[in-house]
Motif scaffolding. Structure first.
Motif, PDB file in Angstrom:
ATOM      1  N   PRO A   2       0.724  -1.190  -0.010  1.00 26.35           N
ATOM      2  CA  PRO A   2       0.096   0.027  -0.029  1.00 26.35           C
ATOM      3  C   PRO A   2       0.828   1.268  -0.131  1.00 26.35           C
ATOM      4  CG  PRO A   2      -0.049  -0.972   2.186  1.00 26.35           C
ATOM      5  CD  PRO A   2       0.581  -1.784   1.251  1.00 26.35           C
ATOM      6  N   PRO A   3       0.406   2.292  -0.368  1.00 23.68           N
ATOM      7  CA  PRO A   3       1.016   3.575  -0.462  1.00 23.68           C
ATOM      8  C   PRO A   3       1.642   3.895   1.198  1.00 23.68           C
ATOM      9  CG  PRO A   3      -1.225   4.128  -0.669  1.00 23.68           C
ATOM     10  CD  PRO A   3      -1.137   2.612  -0.705  1.00 23.68           C
ATOM     11  N   ARG A  87      -0.236 -12.363   1.810  1.00 22.09           N
ATOM     12  CA  ARG A  87      -1.336 -13.292   1.872  1.00 22.09           C
ATOM     13  C   ARG A  87      -2.681 -12.411   1.983  1.00 22.09           C
ATOM     14  NH1 ARG A  87       1.014 -18.474   5.050  1.00 22.09           N
ATOM     15  NH2 ARG A  87       2.203 -19.213   3.331  1.00 22.09           N
ATOM     16  N   ASN A  88      -2.421 -11.450   2.724  1.00 18.44           N
ATOM     17  CA  ASN A  88      -3.832 -10.508   3.166  1.00 18.44           C
ATOM     18  C   ASN A  88      -3.567  -8.986   2.773  1.00 18.44           C
ATOM     19  OD1 ASN A  88      -5.238 -12.786   4.981  1.00 18.44           O
ATOM     20  ND2 ASN A  88      -3.211 -12.893   5.895  1.00 18.44           N
ATOM     21  N   PRO A  89      -3.399  -8.754   1.635  1.00 16.81           N
ATOM     22  CA  PRO A  89      -3.270  -7.459   1.462  1.00 16.81           C
ATOM     23  C   PRO A  89      -4.408  -6.588   1.686  1.00 16.81           C
ATOM     24  CG  PRO A  89      -3.822  -8.614  -0.792  1.00 16.81           C
ATOM     25  CD  PRO A  89      -3.533  -9.681   0.477  1.00 16.81           C
ATOM     26  N   LEU A  90      -5.716  -6.903   1.935  1.00 19.80           N
ATOM     27  CA  LEU A  90      -6.760  -6.120   2.308  1.00 19.80           C
ATOM     28  C   LEU A  90      -6.560  -5.532   3.606  1.00 19.80           C
ATOM     29  CD1 LEU A  90      -9.743  -7.971   0.622  1.00 19.80           C
ATOM     30  CD2 LEU A  90      -8.522  -5.903  -0.376  1.00 19.80           C
ATOM     31  N   VAL A  91      -5.769  -6.165   4.289  1.00 17.69           N
ATOM     32  CA  VAL A  91      -5.733  -5.640   6.027  1.00 17.69           C
ATOM     33  C   VAL A  91      -4.772  -4.235   5.784  1.00 17.69           C
ATOM     34  CG1 VAL A  91      -5.909  -8.035   7.202  1.00 17.69           C
ATOM     35  CG2 VAL A  91      -3.444  -7.062   6.484  1.00 17.69           C
ATOM     36  N   CYS A  92      -3.902  -4.227   4.767  1.00 17.21           N
ATOM     37  CA  CYS A  92      -3.397  -2.911   4.891  1.00 17.21           C
ATOM     38  C   CYS A  92      -3.996  -1.772   3.926  1.00 17.21           C
ATOM     39  CB  CYS A  92      -1.963  -3.261   3.888  1.00 17.21           C
ATOM     40  SG  CYS A  92      -0.919  -4.223   4.809  1.00 17.21           S
ATOM     41  N   VAL A  93      -5.241  -2.078   3.327  1.00 20.31           N
ATOM     42  CA  VAL A  93      -6.000  -1.259   2.854  1.00 20.31           C
ATOM     43  C   VAL A  93      -6.572  -0.143   3.894  1.00 20.31           C
ATOM     44  CG1 VAL A  93      -8.118  -0.721   1.344  1.00 20.31           C
ATOM     45  CG2 VAL A  93      -6.528  -2.502   0.562  1.00 20.31           C
ATOM     46  N   GLY A  94      -6.247   0.840   3.735  1.00 20.58           N
ATOM     47  CA  GLY A  94      -6.942   1.929   4.733  1.00 20.58           C
ATOM     48  C   GLY A  94      -5.988   1.923   6.037  1.00 20.58           C
ATOM     49  N   PHE A  95      -5.047   1.053   6.203  1.00 18.31           N
ATOM     50  CA  PHE A  95      -4.287   0.997   7.540  1.00 18.31           C
ATOM     51  C   PHE A  95      -3.692   2.455   7.765  1.00 18.31           C
ATOM     52  CE2 PHE A  95      -0.897   0.458  10.400  1.00 18.31           C
ATOM     53  CZ  PHE A  95      -1.294  -0.229  11.194  1.00 18.31           C
ATOM     54  N   ALA A 166       7.268  -0.381   7.746  1.00 15.27           N
ATOM     55  CA  ALA A 166       7.228  -0.281   6.037  1.00 15.27           C
ATOM     56  C   ALA A 166       6.253  -1.296   5.443  1.00 15.27           C
ATOM     57  CB  ALA A 166       8.478  -0.723   5.727  1.00 15.27           C
ATOM     58  N   LEU A 167       6.116  -2.627   6.086  1.00 16.51           N
ATOM     59  CA  LEU A 167       5.220  -3.610   5.718  1.00 16.51           C
ATOM     60  C   LEU A 167       3.877  -3.273   5.843  1.00 16.51           C
ATOM     61  CD1 LEU A 167       7.012  -6.810   6.903  1.00 16.51           C
ATOM     62  CD2 LEU A 167       6.649  -6.035   4.459  1.00 16.51           C
ATOM     63  N   MET A 168       3.277  -2.298   7.011  1.00 12.72           N
ATOM     64  CA  MET A 168       1.918  -1.837   7.038  1.00 12.72           C
ATOM     65  C   MET A 168       1.918  -0.735   6.442  1.00 12.72           C
ATOM     66  SD  MET A 168       0.826  -4.366   8.956  1.00 12.72           S
ATOM     67  CE  MET A 168      -0.916  -3.700   8.905  1.00 12.72           C
TER      68      MET A 168
END
Length: 172
Positions: A2-3, A87-95, A166-168
């Motif tokens: 994510p950005p 494996r769970n890219p959606l958890v970073c969306v909006g994080f 960085a990962l988040m």
């Protein structure tokens, strides 16, 4: 990935009581203090060193967001954080936005924890003081929050803080 967002405090700290009533319980400084104490205790058991204060600003938004919390609970402790994010890219969306929105809440929880001797600050790390109530009220979501806090305390101890940020998709 994510950005990259930036976690910084808003110009005005409006206080947790001004949130909608449905979120007051989740943004309660005492709950944040208990969550961070559970995470710091688990981190200490994993590494024999205190939990970096900066991880508080990752652990709280991961734990208080129900979808992320549930995804964390299904992960294996041996899974590397990078693999879990892939494996769970959606958890970073909006994080980044969630983390930014919770900066003031986490700071209030940290102040509460330090003032009430739930946590101790040593340099830039948090150490548990063992002052969390022995009997936590019986509530399934509260139990999930504290269990996930402990999991994240152990899990994030296997990574350096800069890598976690960085990962988040955020930076301190």
């Amino acid at each position: 990935m994510p950005p990259t967002g930036q976690i910084h405090a808003p110009a005005i700290d409006t206080g947790w009581a001004e949130h909608a009533p449905s979120t007051d319980a989740m943004y309660n400084p005492a709950l944040i203090a208990c969550l961070l104490s559970a995470a710091a205790d688990a981190h200490l058991k994993q590494t024999s060193s205190g939990m970096p204060v900066a991880l508080s600003f990752i652990i709280a938004p991961m734990t208080l967001h129900r979808v992320t919390r549930q995804t964390c609970q299904t992960a294996r402790f041996t899974t590397h954080l990078r693999t879990w994010v892939e494996r769970n890219p959606l958890v970073c969306v909006g994080f980044p936005e969630r983390a930014q929105d919770l900066v003031a809440v986490v700071r209030q929880g940290l102040r509460f924890a330090l003032r009430h001797e739930v946590l101790r600050l040593s340099g830039d790390v948090l150490l548990p003081r063992g002052r969390v109530p022995v009997r936590i009220p019986d509530h399934p979501e509260l139990e999930d929050i504290l269990r996930t806090g402990r999991l994240l305390g152990r899990w994030l101890a296997k990574n350096d803080t800069a890598t976690v940020f960085a990962l988040m998709g955020v930076k301190p």
